[in-house]
Design an enzyme around this catalytic site. Sequence first.
Site, mmCIF file in Angstrom:
data_model
loop_
_atom_site.group_PDB
_atom_site.id
_atom_site.type_symbol
_atom_site.label_atom_id
_atom_site.label_comp_id
_atom_site.label_asym_id
_atom_site.label_seq_id
_atom_site.Cartn_x
_atom_site.Cartn_y
_atom_site.Cartn_z
ATOM 1 N N ASP A 177 0.841 -1.189 0.000
ATOM 2 C CA ASP A 177 0.000 0.000 0.000
ATOM 3 C C ASP A 177 0.882 1.248 0.000
ATOM 4 O O ASP A 177 1.700 1.448 0.909
ATOM 5 C CB ASP A 177 -0.893 0.006 1.252
ATOM 6 C CG ASP A 177 -1.772 1.246 1.325
ATOM 7 O OD1 ASP A 177 -2.858 1.219 0.724
ATOM 8 O OD2 ASP A 177 -1.372 2.223 1.975
ATOM 9 N N TYR A 213 2.767 9.928 -0.225
ATOM 10 C CA TYR A 213 3.897 9.361 0.506
ATOM 11 C C TYR A 213 5.234 9.644 -0.172
ATOM 12 O O TYR A 213 6.284 9.576 0.469
ATOM 13 C CB TYR A 213 3.754 7.844 0.652
ATOM 14 C CG TYR A 213 2.529 7.373 1.381
ATOM 15 C CD1 TYR A 213 1.686 8.253 2.059
ATOM 16 C CD2 TYR A 213 2.193 6.025 1.377
ATOM 17 C CE1 TYR A 213 0.552 7.795 2.706
ATOM 18 C CE2 TYR A 213 1.064 5.559 2.035
ATOM 19 C CZ TYR A 213 0.246 6.449 2.690
ATOM 20 O OH TYR A 213 -0.877 5.986 3.328
ATOM 21 N N LYS A 259 -3.025 6.058 -4.012
ATOM 22 C CA LYS A 259 -4.118 6.963 -3.659
ATOM 23 C C LYS A 259 -3.962 8.340 -4.313
ATOM 24 O O LYS A 259 -2.850 8.867 -4.412
ATOM 25 C CB LYS A 259 -4.173 7.155 -2.134
ATOM 26 C CG LYS A 259 -4.161 5.849 -1.343
ATOM 27 C CD LYS A 259 -4.104 6.099 0.156
ATOM 28 C CE LYS A 259 -3.833 4.821 0.910
ATOM 29 N NZ LYS A 259 -2.425 4.414 0.806
ATOM 30 N N HIS A 305 -7.709 9.548 -1.334
ATOM 31 C CA HIS A 305 -6.986 9.479 -0.061
ATOM 32 C C HIS A 305 -7.806 9.987 1.118
ATOM 33 O O HIS A 305 -7.665 9.503 2.241
ATOM 34 C CB HIS A 305 -5.677 10.261 -0.162
ATOM 35 C CG HIS A 305 -4.631 9.793 0.800
ATOM 36 N ND1 HIS A 305 -3.286 9.774 0.493
ATOM 37 C CD2 HIS A 305 -4.709 9.309 2.056
ATOM 38 C CE1 HIS A 305 -2.605 9.306 1.525
ATOM 39 N NE2 HIS A 305 -3.446 9.018 2.480
ATOM 40 N N SER A 357 6.349 -0.821 8.746
ATOM 41 C CA SER A 357 7.614 -0.640 9.452
ATOM 42 C C SER A 357 8.690 -0.381 8.415
ATOM 43 O O SER A 357 8.645 -0.933 7.305
ATOM 44 C CB SER A 357 7.972 -1.884 10.279
ATOM 45 O OG SER A 357 9.239 -1.700 10.892
#
Length: 277
Positions: free
Chosen positions: A48, A53, A78, A111, A233
């Site tokens: 994802d 980002y 997104k 988003h 992570s």
Amino acid sequence: MANKFSFKSTVRLNSGQELPLLGLGTYLNDDCKPACLAGLKQGYKHIDTARMYGNEVQVGEALRESGIPREEIYITTKINNNEHSYDVALASVDDSLKTLGLDYIDCMLIHSPLSNKPSRLETWRALVEAKKQGKVKAIGVSNYGVKHLEEIREANLELPSINQIELQPRCQQKEIVEWCKKYDIVIGAYAPIMRTKWNYPEITETAKKYNKNPAQLLVRWSLQRGYAPLPKSADPERVKTNADVFDFEISPEDMALIDGLDRGKEGEITWNPIDAE
């Protein structure tokens, strides 16, 4: 050597696709390629990302470097909050395809609802068109409350396949979950491991009972609730251990114990724009 963990658990979307329930989140990880490569090597089948980002390039590179056939990996990205209009959203799909280096995107989400009703609906119509053109296989939304979902339904438009929301024991967003279940919309659960803010005996002590760490317990809880969790992570080792969740099952009594942590909106750990106008 065969992967240690099983990642065969999928759910059929209303678009007809099979969505791998366990995905790898990449938020706040600009250099996510090492984590993605570790996840793909370990057996993750869903990554994802998002235009916001800034790491779609790394996701695409990791997929190609992994050597895994494209059709075996599910990629979600997104539309940005500032790209809410028909033409801009269509252009954004094309830009994400180019940035990821892919011929198609498995799922494209809006988003957040942070614009206004006309803009949200125009953006949704653009995603419907992108799906018709084969550029995306499924379309969905993120951070949508019932009000925003109802806008789509009342406009007689195709309903989302996924609504990705914050979903963890302290913030269970039950009204949204029930609406989505009613209309066969899968819940994608971001922040499923509570950004490690899990210092509650219902979590820490229960995890010990199953010889697991709190993150593993929380991912398993999400899966057993029928959600599609996206633990994240930047540490490749934690990427692997976060997925070691298919060799145990939380009992009904312990599920109820964890369920009891819900605090509704008071339990939010991160942003939650479900009430946006």
